[in-house]
Design a protein around this motif. Sequence first.
Motif, PDB file in Angstrom:
ATOM      1  N   THR A 258       0.830  -1.196   0.000  1.00 18.18           N
ATOM      2  CA  THR A 258       0.000   0.000   0.000  1.00 18.18           C
ATOM      3  C   THR A 258       0.863   1.243   0.000  1.00 18.18           C
ATOM      4  O   THR A 258       0.391   2.345  -0.184  1.00 18.18           O
ATOM      5  CB  THR A 258      -0.880   0.076   1.268  1.00 18.18           C
ATOM      6  N   GLU A 259       2.143   1.053   0.220  1.00 24.12           N
ATOM      7  CA  GLU A 259       3.020   2.193   0.442  1.00 24.12           C
ATOM      8  C   GLU A 259       3.903   2.413  -0.782  1.00 24.12           C
ATOM      9  O   GLU A 259       4.365   1.471  -1.403  1.00 24.12           O
ATOM     10  CB  GLU A 259       3.803   1.873   1.715  1.00 24.12           C
ATOM     11  N   ALA A 260       4.128   3.697  -1.108  1.00 22.12           N
ATOM     12  CA  ALA A 260       4.713   4.093  -2.402  1.00 22.12           C
ATOM     13  C   ALA A 260       5.964   3.337  -2.815  1.00 22.12           C
ATOM     14  O   ALA A 260       6.058   2.866  -3.955  1.00 22.12           O
ATOM     15  CB  ALA A 260       4.960   5.589  -2.435  1.00 22.12           C
TER      16      ALA A 260
ATOM     17  N   LYS B 207       7.107   0.443  -1.844  1.00 22.48           N
ATOM     18  CA  LYS B 207       6.838  -0.976  -2.074  1.00 22.48           C
ATOM     19  C   LYS B 207       6.048  -1.174  -3.358  1.00 22.48           C
ATOM     20  O   LYS B 207       6.281  -2.122  -4.106  1.00 22.48           O
ATOM     21  CB  LYS B 207       6.030  -1.557  -0.908  1.00 22.48           C
TER      22      LYS B 207
ATOM     23  N   ALA C 226       8.360  -1.013  -6.147  1.00 27.45           N
ATOM     24  CA  ALA C 226       9.174  -2.224  -6.241  1.00 27.45           C
ATOM     25  C   ALA C 226       8.396  -3.343  -6.921  1.00 27.45           C
ATOM     26  O   ALA C 226       8.934  -4.057  -7.772  1.00 27.45           O
ATOM     27  CB  ALA C 226       9.636  -2.661  -4.855  1.00 27.45           C
TER      28      ALA C 226
ATOM     29  N   LEU D 160       4.932   9.392   6.070  1.00 27.89           N
ATOM     30  CA  LEU D 160       5.840   9.138   4.961  1.00 27.89           C
ATOM     31  C   LEU D 160       5.866  10.346   4.055  1.00 27.89           C
ATOM     32  O   LEU D 160       4.826  10.894   3.736  1.00 27.89           O
ATOM     33  CB  LEU D 160       5.365   7.904   4.189  1.00 27.89           C
TER      34      LEU D 160
ATOM     35  N   LYS E 177      -0.280   9.939   3.514  1.00 23.88           N
ATOM     36  CA  LYS E 177      -0.162   8.501   3.744  1.00 23.88           C
ATOM     37  C   LYS E 177       0.888   8.216   4.819  1.00 23.88           C
ATOM     38  O   LYS E 177       2.011   8.702   4.750  1.00 23.88           O
ATOM     39  CB  LYS E 177       0.247   7.827   2.428  1.00 23.88           C
ATOM     40  N   HIS E 178       0.472   7.444   5.821  1.00 25.41           N
ATOM     41  CA  HIS E 178       1.390   7.083   6.895  1.00 25.41           C
ATOM     42  C   HIS E 178       1.790   5.635   6.749  1.00 25.41           C
ATOM     43  O   HIS E 178       0.981   4.792   6.367  1.00 25.41           O
ATOM     44  CB  HIS E 178       0.705   7.273   8.249  1.00 25.41           C
ATOM     45  N   SER E 179       3.027   5.301   7.081  1.00 25.38           N
ATOM     46  CA  SER E 179       3.418   3.892   7.044  1.00 25.38           C
ATOM     47  C   SER E 179       4.619   3.656   7.946  1.00 25.38           C
ATOM     48  O   SER E 179       5.139   4.573   8.560  1.00 25.38           O
ATOM     49  CB  SER E 179       3.738   3.484   5.622  1.00 25.38           C
TER      50      SER E 179
ATOM     51  N   GLU F 158      -2.692  -0.530  11.594  1.00 30.36           N
ATOM     52  CA  GLU F 158      -2.345  -1.102  10.281  1.00 30.36           C
ATOM     53  C   GLU F 158      -0.860  -1.445  10.221  1.00 30.36           C
ATOM     54  O   GLU F 158      -0.450  -2.482   9.697  1.00 30.36           O
ATOM     55  CB  GLU F 158      -2.687  -0.076   9.201  1.00 30.36           C
TER      56      GLU F 158
ATOM     57  N   TYR G 229       8.901  -9.348   2.252  1.00 31.97           N
ATOM     58  CA  TYR G 229       7.543  -8.966   1.904  1.00 31.97           C
ATOM     59  C   TYR G 229       6.613  -9.810   2.767  1.00 31.97           C
ATOM     60  O   TYR G 229       6.864 -10.984   2.983  1.00 31.97           O
ATOM     61  CB  TYR G 229       7.247  -9.288   0.443  1.00 31.97           C
TER      62      TYR G 229
END
Lengths: 516, 249
Positions: free
Chosen positions: A368-370, A372, A375, B8, B28-30, B66, B186
């Motif tokens: 969900t993250e840019a 990744k 990639a 982020l 967007k947070h991660s 999350e 992953y």
Amino acid sequence: MNVRHYTPRQQIALFHFVIILQKLKGHEEVNPETPYTSDTVGNPGAAPPRLPFSRVTQEDLAFFRTLLPGRTITDPDLLKSSNVDWLKTVEGNSEVLLRPKTTEEVSQILRYCNERNLAVCPQGGNTGLVGGSVPVFDEIILSTSLMKQVITFDNISGILTCQAGCVLENLSNYLEERDFIMPLDLGAKGSCHIGGNVSTNAGGLRLLRYGSLRGTVLGLEVVLADGRILNCLATLRKDNTGYDLKQLFIGSEGTLGVITAVSILCPRKPKAVNVAFLGCSSFQQLLETFQCCRGMLGEILSAFEFLDASCMSLLEKHLKLTNPITESPFYIVIETAGSNATHDEEKLHKFLEEVMTSSLVTDGTVATEATKIKALWSLRERVTEALTHEGYTYKYDISLPVEKIYDLVQDMRGHLGDMAKNVVGYGHVGDGNLHLNITSPSKDPALLAAIEPYVYEWTSKWKGSISAEHGLGLKKRNYIYYSKPSEAVALMGSIKAMLDPKGILNPYKTLPDNIH
Amino acid sequence: CFAPFLCLRPPQIRVKPDRTGVVTDGVKHSMNPFCEIAVEEAVKLKEKKLVKEVVAVSCGPQQVQETIRTALAMGADRGIHVEVSGKDYETLGPLQVSKIFAALAKKEQADLIILGKQAIDDDCNQTGQMTAALLDWPTLAFSSEDVTLEADKLKVVREIDGGLETIKINLPAVVTADLRLNTPRYATLPNIMKAKKKKITNVKPADLGVDVSSRLEVLKVDEPPQRQSGVKVETVHDLVEKLKEAGRI
């Protein structure tokens, strides 16, 4: 000779026959001016002999230099990269590269060239894969690289108007700052120009969601062969007033006019983007996954791409990319784009649970993250690059009924046996579009003879297209009959003759040699 | 344990109009990349059977869950969400987080705390070291090669200016993860599914006896000065003239 009543295979055979006859008669068919040196004559993908256009003189150069001071390039070193295509398989020997900044300058160039009977090769980012973007002989290169202004952007309608030389990635960045995106995306985005995209009706990774350029392009400004400027640069979503001329130029590969400006409808930037990378053990399961995906993700689905195990090993070998999941015969890249992250994740997770529990999919991962997401996408987007490290690549861009797509790859493997080093399949499976690539350490005429016309006949048998999105360019022009009936090709010829009577726009491309 | 999730960096970071900070709404947070590396290291230690249980901790508002789920999908056993939201979250800094971690470590009887060396939104590089100081534990910061156990000591290699340094420290200890420590795996689907069933407990800072009020007051936040556009010149002569004009030569 009227070839209209023969089948494609017969036409090609006749073509070869004529070449051989002319060779025997001592005609200049084996012409020192053909750009290919190692292709055998009689290869429908090779160039025909040079047509009797004028050659560039000092007076011509003087005219160009006055019109475009500092932007008339004649230095051979600078010309080199514009004379060779991205795949390094085709090379022309143009001696002049022109860089206009305005539509008016393009108009004056073409008016002059038309009068002087000088051939012109329009060139955008030079990322085309069928030899359509570079000169065959000494055609003047007309580059859009300095026509890179955004003209207007309306953030209510999402309509962008810009010059043809804007680089796709730059347009994407411009739009993203304003909460919109381009309706198309492709691996070449860092170099390709929007004018070139429109001239080739480029497809790409988002076609599944946003449709083709034939729907998203609202207007064009085109300069015709005689210099007339055709301003059809409407910014209207709906306009049914007369024949829709822009559709002629979209996908015409620079042979009917030079596109100088584009107005295009842009979608809003999605608030939530997710990418899933999945593994399937058979193509049948891949197709069922696609059906399930369509049903459960429907309105948020924005891409459905595949690659096979051979592609993955090339990515690992040459680009040192890691496979994020366990090895599988097939891999799918699914992208969703929507306006609500929570909703989309819920839909996506339900879908993933479904395909995992029903064993349609054997493994997978989600991003969900840019970084990744990037990639995971690179595993699909960089296959073309990985292939270039294997030697010489024979590329086929085929549209087929979706259930037949991988049959072609398997049949080709069986048919070629040891002659080919790699036979790989990947592409926009959601659109029924296969990228079949065959490699050998170096160019191999025997291998080429085994591949063609086998691949085109196979495609024709299933009523597919021998060029789904790459266009015909130089390399595939003579194969048009495999996918279009002769009446259609004849009509194309009439339109070309009407719009470009001297045939100066991108000669030797798109239309086959044997229309008169 | 690992450091909190964070904002982020999107293509356009904007300063809030009142200049008290940057806009975080809708951004967007991660998981902090260095913390991801820390999670990976923890999971690897468990796979090597050097630790019994991996607990993923994060401090922040609801969305933090999350990020904890991602850690669970990578292999952590359970999660702890320390709820901090609103104004408290805006002013949450390394000192308060360290106090939370120290309190949790005592409560959970943890032997090892692994976290990212720094967060990429504030670049403080303080939480790990402060946590260790509060607990009076040894710290090993910037670990760059596999963490291993030799006898009862933790052996870690770290990057320093002159090369690599190998250190052994007693447990319990705090280790912070640097970029080259590992490549995070992953989270694969089967693990993502399993992670849904793993437990995340909610805790408030007050429950741990920690006061999250900040002793720092941000006076103002400004964007860096806009870069001036350059000027293109046609000839070397023009270049020399321009340089002279600007008083550079």
